[in-house]
Design an enzyme around this catalytic site. Structure first.
Site, PDB file in Angstrom:
ATOM      1  N   GLN A  18      -4.809   9.806 -22.590  1.00  0.00           N
ATOM      2  CA  GLN A  18      -5.163  11.231 -22.519  1.00  0.00           C
ATOM      3  C   GLN A  18      -6.083  11.533 -21.346  1.00  0.00           C
ATOM      4  O   GLN A  18      -6.262  12.709 -20.989  1.00  0.00           O
ATOM      5  CB  GLN A  18      -5.824  11.675 -23.821  1.00  0.00           C
ATOM      6  CG  GLN A  18      -7.205  11.101 -24.043  1.00  0.00           C
ATOM      7  CD  GLN A  18      -7.792  11.442 -25.391  1.00  0.00           C
ATOM      8  OE1 GLN A  18      -7.375  10.906 -26.413  1.00  0.00           O
ATOM      9  NE2 GLN A  18      -8.767  12.344 -25.401  1.00  0.00           N
TER      10      GLN A  18
ATOM     11  N   CYS B 174      -6.696  14.628 -27.605  1.00  0.00           N
ATOM     12  CA  CYS B 174      -6.240  13.631 -28.571  1.00  0.00           C
ATOM     13  C   CYS B 174      -5.386  14.237 -29.668  1.00  0.00           C
ATOM     14  O   CYS B 174      -4.457  13.609 -30.179  1.00  0.00           O
ATOM     15  CB  CYS B 174      -7.441  12.918 -29.181  1.00  0.00           C
ATOM     16  SG  CYS B 174      -8.596  14.029 -30.027  1.00  0.00           S
TER      17      CYS B 174
ATOM     18  N   HIS C 185     -12.077  12.849 -33.535  1.00  0.00           N
ATOM     19  CA  HIS C 185     -11.026  12.271 -32.695  1.00  0.00           C
ATOM     20  C   HIS C 185      -9.753  12.112 -33.521  1.00  0.00           C
ATOM     21  O   HIS C 185      -9.821  11.787 -34.709  1.00  0.00           O
ATOM     22  CB  HIS C 185     -11.496  10.918 -32.154  1.00  0.00           C
ATOM     23  CG  HIS C 185     -10.568  10.272 -31.177  1.00  0.00           C
ATOM     24  ND1 HIS C 185     -10.079  10.918 -30.059  1.00  0.00           N
ATOM     25  CD2 HIS C 185     -10.028   9.017 -31.143  1.00  0.00           C
ATOM     26  CE1 HIS C 185      -9.290  10.092 -29.379  1.00  0.00           C
ATOM     27  NE2 HIS C 185      -9.245   8.932 -30.020  1.00  0.00           N
TER      28      HIS C 185
END
Length: 308
Positions: A104, A110, A253
């Site tokens: 990424q 993400c 995340h």
């Protein structure tokens, strides 16, 4: 330590010409190096090591973590009950349902990688065909209307909503990723004539904080999951099974659960990250299976999309 850092710069092609930046980066690297040594001397079930983030500041690292969380008032799906499984292990990587590890870059996208990974897996399970879908499509097109903020974060459920609105997945090769370098979104270039026929018809929520149900769901397909990844113990993971409450459970995340198994007597989840193969164990991490929210909160929000 300066010699070690110069070697690190060469390994990761770091171009630093400003003396003040070099001193700051060296200090960051030294702090990381000391933490790695501390972990590796403490008889934990995992080993730590250097990677591309070793000389980053905590603020730089945090900026890359792009799980936005649910907006106030956002409804959630009622959990689906999956039939209990007796399978001792599952590995969707070796079974062919997982694309190579992606990167990424310096963009908090993400959420898009977790979404495409889960869609890639669902499509493979349904058809036996492994396709690599475009994260850039989601970063550019599944934006504020759906509650996503491009490089400033988003949510897998909100990305699924974009597909559920009738948009189909474009291939990575057709709509390649660039926001990791530019650190911002591009203009939406969705082209219905160039898309695949693949989209999200629905998604299921797995019962949270319940390892047996997450295992059962994982026997059917890879799962989009969310974790806390802002702690050094996660950042420096290299091999083995991470079993540490230092990881935390404040989700920030988005990643992909691709299996489970046992190593040295410790049950673990196999998780695919989107930080290139230079991070972790060739881009993967093994998180210990424990009761409750799980290590790094991995058991808190598992999701299983269905394709058309």
């Amino acid at each position: 330590m300066q010699f070690n850092y110069i070697g690190h710069m060469a390994t990761y092609n770091r171009q630093i010409t400003d003396v003040r930046e070099f001193i700051t980066r060296l200090e960051n690297f030294t702090n990381t190096h000391n933490f790695i040594n501390e972990i590796n001397a403490s008889n934990m079930t995992h080993t730590a090591g250097h990677n591309q983030f070793s000389d980053w500041s905590h603020a730089e690292y945090k900026q890359m973590l792009g799980y936005a969380g649910r907006a106030e008032g956002m409804t959630t799906r009622a959990p689906t009950v999956f039939a209990e499984t007796n399978a001792s292990s599952v590995n969707w990587v070796t079974d062919g349902a997982v694309t190579p590890v992606k990167d990424q870059g310096q963009c908090g996208s993400c959420w898009a990688f977790s979404t495409t990974g889960s869609l890639e897996g669902a499509h493979y399970v349904a058809t036996g065909e492994l396709l690599s879908f475009s994260e850039q499509q989601l970063v550019d097109c599944a934006g504020l209307k759906y509650g996503n903020y491009a490089c400033n974060g988003g949510l897998q459920e909100s990305a699924y909503a974009y597909y559920e609105d009738g948009m189909k997945a474009e291939l990575e090769s057709v709509y390649p990723y660039f926001s990791g370098t530019t650190q911002k979104k591009g203009t939406c270039a969705y082209d219905s004539s160039s898309t695949t026929a693949v989209t999200v018809s629905d998604y299921l929520a797995v019962t949270p904080n319940t390892p047996s149900q997450m295992k059962s769901a994982l026997t059917t397909q890879p799962l989009a999951v969310s974790i806390e990844a802002d702690k050094m113990v996660f950042q420096t993971y290299k091999t083995g099974v991470l079993n540490s409450t230092k990881c935390g459970t404040s989700l920030d995340h988005a990643v992909l659960a691709v299996g489970y198994g046992t190593e040295a007597g410790q049950d673990y989840w196999l998780v695919k990250n989107s930080w290139n193969t230079t991070w972790g164990d060739q881009g993967y991490i093994k998180l210990a299976i424990v009761d409750g929210a799980g290590i790094c909160g991995v058991q808190m929000e598992p999701l299983a999309p269905h394709t058309n």
